[in-house]
Write a protein that holds these residues in place. Structure first.
Motif, PDB file in Angstrom:
ATOM      1  N   UNK A  24       0.849  -1.188   0.000  1.00 13.70           N
ATOM      2  CA  UNK A  24       0.000   0.000   0.000  1.00 13.70           C
ATOM      3  C   UNK A  24       0.885   1.238   0.000  1.00 13.70           C
ATOM      4  N   UNK A  25       0.521   2.197  -0.848  1.00 15.88           N
ATOM      5  CA  UNK A  25       1.339   3.403  -0.954  1.00 15.88           C
ATOM      6  C   UNK A  25       0.746   4.509  -0.100  1.00 15.88           C
ATOM      7  N   UNK A  26       1.598   5.401   0.429  1.00 16.42           N
ATOM      8  CA  UNK A  26       1.080   6.511   1.224  1.00 16.42           C
ATOM      9  C   UNK A  26       0.250   7.438   0.344  1.00 16.42           C
ATOM     10  N   UNK A  27      -0.731   8.083   0.947  1.00  9.28           N
ATOM     11  CA  UNK A  27      -1.596   8.967   0.172  1.00  9.28           C
ATOM     12  C   UNK A  27      -0.937  10.308  -0.103  1.00  9.28           C
ATOM     13  N   UNK A  28      -0.007  10.725   0.771  1.00  8.57           N
ATOM     14  CA  UNK A  28       0.656  12.011   0.567  1.00  8.57           C
ATOM     15  C   UNK A  28       1.941  12.065   1.364  1.00  8.57           C
ATOM     16  N   UNK A  29       2.880  12.796   0.844  1.00 12.57           N
ATOM     17  CA  UNK A  29       4.114  13.067   1.579  1.00 12.57           C
ATOM     18  C   UNK A  29       3.849  14.290   2.438  1.00 12.57           C
ATOM     19  N   UNK A  30       4.246  14.228   3.713  1.00 17.48           N
ATOM     20  CA  UNK A  30       4.076  15.392   4.580  1.00 17.48           C
ATOM     21  C   UNK A  30       5.430  15.862   5.076  1.00 17.48           C
ATOM     22  N   UNK A  31       5.573  17.145   5.205  1.00 20.97           N
ATOM     23  CA  UNK A  31       6.786  17.760   5.733  1.00 20.97           C
ATOM     24  C   UNK A  31       6.356  18.692   6.849  1.00 20.97           C
ATOM     25  N   UNK A  32       6.918  18.488   8.022  1.00 20.61           N
ATOM     26  CA  UNK A  32       6.600  19.334   9.168  1.00 20.61           C
ATOM     27  C   UNK A  32       7.860  20.065   9.601  1.00 20.61           C
ATOM     28  N   UNK A  33       7.871  21.376   9.474  1.00 23.27           N
ATOM     29  CA  UNK A  33       9.027  22.152   9.915  1.00 23.27           C
ATOM     30  C   UNK A  33       9.024  22.204  11.430  1.00 23.27           C
ATOM     31  N   UNK A  34      10.086  21.732  12.046  1.00 23.56           N
ATOM     32  CA  UNK A  34      10.188  21.721  13.501  1.00 23.56           C
ATOM     33  C   UNK A  34      10.820  22.990  14.031  1.00 23.56           C
ATOM     34  N   UNK A  35      11.686  23.609  13.250  1.00 19.22           N
ATOM     35  CA  UNK A  35      12.351  24.821  13.721  1.00 19.22           C
ATOM     36  C   UNK A  35      12.990  25.536  12.543  1.00 19.22           C
ATOM     37  N   UNK A  36      12.940  26.859  12.573  1.00 14.18           N
ATOM     38  CA  UNK A  36      13.691  27.700  11.641  1.00 14.18           C
ATOM     39  C   UNK A  36      14.058  28.943  12.428  1.00 14.18           C
ATOM     40  N   UNK A  37      15.345  29.134  12.679  1.00 20.00           N
ATOM     41  CA  UNK A  37      15.766  30.251  13.517  1.00 20.00           C
ATOM     42  C   UNK A  37      17.191  30.670  13.195  1.00 20.00           C
ATOM     43  N   UNK A  38      17.516  31.876  13.543  1.00 21.30           N
ATOM     44  CA  UNK A  38      18.878  32.393  13.429  1.00 21.30           C
ATOM     45  C   UNK A  38      19.418  32.771  14.796  1.00 21.30           C
ATOM     46  N   UNK A  39      18.727  32.295  15.869  1.00 21.40           N
ATOM     47  CA  UNK A  39      19.141  32.639  17.235  1.00 21.40           C
ATOM     48  C   UNK A  39      18.882  31.478  18.190  1.00 21.40           C
TER      49      UNK A  39
END
Length: 138
Positions: A24-39
């Motif tokens: 069975x194939x996944x219905x969708x690829x998901x990407x969850x951003x956990x963090x984006x920071x410069x500090x």
């Protein structure tokens, strides 16, 4: 039916079910951003170390009710909490935060701090962005 033949039939049926489930194939690829920071988590901006970049990823396991030594990091790094609960505090007592599973912490550079585990062991993955030969902590 002979017991051995029944076992073989059962194993073959289980294998077929597993193969059907695996196809069975996944219905969708998901990407969850956990963090984006410069500090860091205390608000101090990061600067990049001079030289060729070298990335290090470590898994740290800390027993329950254990305090790490006060330490500093000479480069930016990010900690991802896998399990347990970790109190992170600066040595000057000005900043404290508690990490729980699934949370991400942008650690401090050149600021003395430590982590202390709670009633359960802690497991975290730390991503360091330094240069070749640079120690991960002091």
């Amino acid at each position: 039916m002979h017991p051995l033949l029944a076992l073989k039939t059962l194993l073959l049926a289980c294998a077929c079910l597993l193969m059907l489930g695996c196809n069975s194939s996944p219905t969708a690829v998901t990407v969850e951003q956990l963090l984006k920071t410069g500090q860091s988590w205390t608000g101090t901006p990061y600067t990049w170390p001079d030289g060729k970049p070298e990335f290090t990823v470590v898994k740290i396991t800390l027993p329950a009710n254990t305090a790490l030594k006060w330490h500093t990091h000479p480069m930016p790094n990010i900690a991802y909490m896998v399990a347990g609960e970790l109190l992170v505090e600066t040595e000057d007592g000005m900043h404290k935060t508690t990490l729980k599973p699934g949370q991400v912490l942008p650690e401090m550079v050149n600021t003395s701090h430590r982590g202390t585990s709670g009633k359960a062991p802690v497991e975290l993955i730390v991503f360091y962005a330094g240069t070749p030969g640079m120690p991960l902590s002091h």
